[in-house]
Design a protein around this motif. Structure first.
Motif, PDB file in Angstrom:
ATOM      1  N   HIS A 194     -27.145  69.662  28.868  1.00 48.27           N
ATOM      2  CA  HIS A 194     -28.796  69.915  28.548  1.00 48.27           C
ATOM      3  C   HIS A 194     -29.481  68.737  28.292  1.00 48.27           C
ATOM      4  N   PHE A 195     -30.810  68.732  29.143  1.00 43.51           N
ATOM      5  CA  PHE A 195     -31.577  67.529  28.724  1.00 43.51           C
ATOM      6  C   PHE A 195     -31.613  66.915  27.567  1.00 43.51           C
ATOM      7  N   TYR A 196     -31.727  67.516  26.581  1.00 43.59           N
ATOM      8  CA  TYR A 196     -31.995  67.060  25.174  1.00 43.59           C
ATOM      9  C   TYR A 196     -30.798  65.721  24.958  1.00 43.59           C
ATOM     10  N   HIS A 197     -29.419  66.389  25.433  1.00 44.81           N
ATOM     11  CA  HIS A 197     -28.318  65.442  25.312  1.00 44.81           C
ATOM     12  C   HIS A 197     -28.554  63.905  25.925  1.00 44.81           C
ATOM     13  N   VAL A 198     -29.072  64.167  26.905  1.00 45.10           N
ATOM     14  CA  VAL A 198     -29.359  62.851  27.714  1.00 45.10           C
ATOM     15  C   VAL A 198     -30.610  61.986  27.083  1.00 45.10           C
ATOM     16  N   ALA A 199     -31.742  62.881  26.642  1.00 47.65           N
ATOM     17  CA  ALA A 199     -32.901  62.351  26.030  1.00 47.65           C
ATOM     18  C   ALA A 199     -32.546  61.489  24.870  1.00 47.65           C
ATOM     19  N   PHE A 200     -31.321  62.122  23.924  1.00 55.89           N
ATOM     20  CA  PHE A 200     -31.167  61.335  22.814  1.00 55.89           C
ATOM     21  C   PHE A 200     -29.858  60.065  22.985  1.00 55.89           C
ATOM     22  N   ALA A 201     -29.328  60.318  24.110  1.00 57.46           N
ATOM     23  CA  ALA A 201     -28.184  59.328  24.233  1.00 57.46           C
ATOM     24  C   ALA A 201     -28.860  58.112  25.085  1.00 57.46           C
ATOM     25  N   ARG A 202     -29.865  58.356  25.919  1.00 58.92           N
ATOM     26  CA  ARG A 202     -30.431  57.229  26.861  1.00 58.92           C
ATOM     27  C   ARG A 202     -31.921  57.226  26.793  1.00 58.92           C
ATOM     28  N   PRO A 203     -32.488  56.777  25.753  1.00 59.78           N
ATOM     29  CA  PRO A 203     -34.009  56.702  25.606  1.00 59.78           C
ATOM     30  C   PRO A 203     -34.733  55.840  26.382  1.00 59.78           C
ATOM     31  N   ASP A 204     -33.652  54.798  26.797  1.00 63.73           N
ATOM     32  CA  ASP A 204     -34.120  53.668  27.740  1.00 63.73           C
ATOM     33  C   ASP A 204     -34.742  54.023  29.067  1.00 63.73           C
ATOM     34  N   PHE A 205     -34.518  54.969  29.764  1.00 67.39           N
ATOM     35  CA  PHE A 205     -35.008  55.524  30.943  1.00 67.39           C
ATOM     36  C   PHE A 205     -35.869  56.850  30.591  1.00 67.39           C
ATOM     37  N   LEU A 206     -35.820  57.358  29.721  1.00 72.33           N
ATOM     38  CA  LEU A 206     -36.391  58.801  29.405  1.00 72.33           C
ATOM     39  C   LEU A 206     -37.638  59.037  30.200  1.00 72.33           C
ATOM     40  N   LYS A 207     -38.844  58.185  30.275  1.00 71.27           N
ATOM     41  CA  LYS A 207     -40.057  57.978  30.544  1.00 71.27           C
ATOM     42  C   LYS A 207     -39.907  58.376  32.107  1.00 71.27           C
ATOM     43  N   TYR A 208     -38.917  57.859  32.858  1.00 74.32           N
ATOM     44  CA  TYR A 208     -38.654  57.835  34.237  1.00 74.32           C
ATOM     45  C   TYR A 208     -38.406  59.385  34.852  1.00 74.32           C
ATOM     46  N   LEU A 209     -37.869  60.344  33.877  1.00 74.41           N
ATOM     47  CA  LEU A 209     -37.612  61.570  34.170  1.00 74.41           C
ATOM     48  C   LEU A 209     -38.891  62.500  34.606  1.00 74.41           C
ATOM     49  N   ALA A 210     -40.025  61.781  34.336  1.00 74.70           N
ATOM     50  CA  ALA A 210     -41.224  62.563  34.594  1.00 74.70           C
ATOM     51  C   ALA A 210     -41.566  62.041  35.931  1.00 74.70           C
ATOM     52  N   ILE A 211     -41.153  61.525  36.834  1.00 78.49           N
ATOM     53  CA  ILE A 211     -41.595  61.257  38.162  1.00 78.49           C
ATOM     54  C   ILE A 211     -41.379  62.384  38.961  1.00 78.49           C
ATOM     55  N   PRO A 212     -42.209  62.577  39.907  1.00 78.97           N
ATOM     56  CA  PRO A 212     -42.244  63.726  40.660  1.00 78.97           C
ATOM     57  C   PRO A 212     -41.076  63.927  41.584  1.00 78.97           C
ATOM     58  N   LEU A 213     -40.923  65.074  42.145  1.00 83.49           N
ATOM     59  CA  LEU A 213     -39.647  65.561  43.071  1.00 83.49           C
ATOM     60  C   LEU A 213     -40.260  64.674  44.323  1.00 83.49           C
ATOM     61  N   GLY A 214     -39.222  64.018  45.008  1.00 85.41           N
ATOM     62  CA  GLY A 214     -39.157  63.175  46.113  1.00 85.41           C
ATOM     63  C   GLY A 214     -39.043  61.770  45.818  1.00 85.41           C
ATOM     64  N   TYR A 215     -39.007  61.398  44.579  1.00 87.27           N
ATOM     65  CA  TYR A 215     -38.745  59.974  44.159  1.00 87.27           C
ATOM     66  C   TYR A 215     -37.547  59.777  43.357  1.00 87.27           C
ATOM     67  N   ARG A 216     -36.916  58.844  43.150  1.00 86.04           N
ATOM     68  CA  ARG A 216     -35.830  58.226  42.482  1.00 86.04           C
ATOM     69  C   ARG A 216     -35.978  57.145  41.658  1.00 86.04           C
ATOM     70  N   PHE A 217     -35.264  56.717  40.904  1.00 87.18           N
ATOM     71  CA  PHE A 217     -35.320  55.595  40.285  1.00 87.18           C
ATOM     72  C   PHE A 217     -33.963  54.917  40.258  1.00 87.18           C
ATOM     73  N   LEU A 218     -33.929  53.658  40.377  1.00 76.32           N
ATOM     74  CA  LEU A 218     -32.591  52.768  40.059  1.00 76.32           C
ATOM     75  C   LEU A 218     -32.795  51.676  39.096  1.00 76.32           C
ATOM     76  N   MET A 219     -31.699  51.653  38.089  1.00 76.50           N
ATOM     77  CA  MET A 219     -31.623  51.092  36.904  1.00 76.50           C
ATOM     78  C   MET A 219     -30.558  50.051  37.339  1.00 76.50           C
ATOM     79  N   LYS A 220     -30.790  48.778  37.108  1.00 80.59           N
ATOM     80  CA  LYS A 220     -29.880  47.651  37.466  1.00 80.59           C
ATOM     81  C   LYS A 220     -30.425  46.441  36.467  1.00 80.59           C
ATOM     82  N   ASP A 221     -29.322  45.949  35.761  1.00 80.76           N
ATOM     83  CA  ASP A 221     -29.441  45.166  34.466  1.00 80.76           C
ATOM     84  C   ASP A 221     -30.650  45.199  33.512  1.00 80.76           C
TER      85      ASP A 221
END
Length: 85
Positions: free
Chosen positions: A47-74
């Motif tokens: 469920h989305f909320y498990h990820v939201a509580f465990a990983r708030p560091d990238f939560l805002k990037y889950l709002a990007i639209p379909l057709g995009y992706r994000f890469l987290m490195k360091d």
């Protein structure tokens, strides 16, 4: 809303977030770390909320639209548009 994750997401590892078109009850997000072994059966739907509580560091990037992706490195995040075939 559900999210598909690989091992390592809850553990705070760098991730690649890929969003696919999906059914209404799914977010379309696949969050994959270097721990992913290319076996789709090893992925977990959570469920989305498990990820939201465990990983708030990238939560805002889950709002990007379909057709995009994000890469987290360091701790840095890069947003990319998927190539259209």
């Amino acid at each position: 809303m559900s999210v598909v994750i690989s091992d390592g997401v809850y553990e705070g590892k760098d991730i690649e977030g890929i969003r696919y078109d999906s059914p209404q009850n799914e977010s379309g997000w696949y969050l994959i770390t270097d721990d992913y072994n290319d076996d789709i059966k090893s992925l977990k739907m959570v469920h989305f909320y498990h990820v939201a509580f465990a990983r708030p560091d990238f939560l805002k990037y889950l709002a990007i639209p379909l057709g995009y992706r994000f890469l987290m490195k360091d701790g840095n995040i890069e947003i990319r548009q998927d190539e259209v075939e």
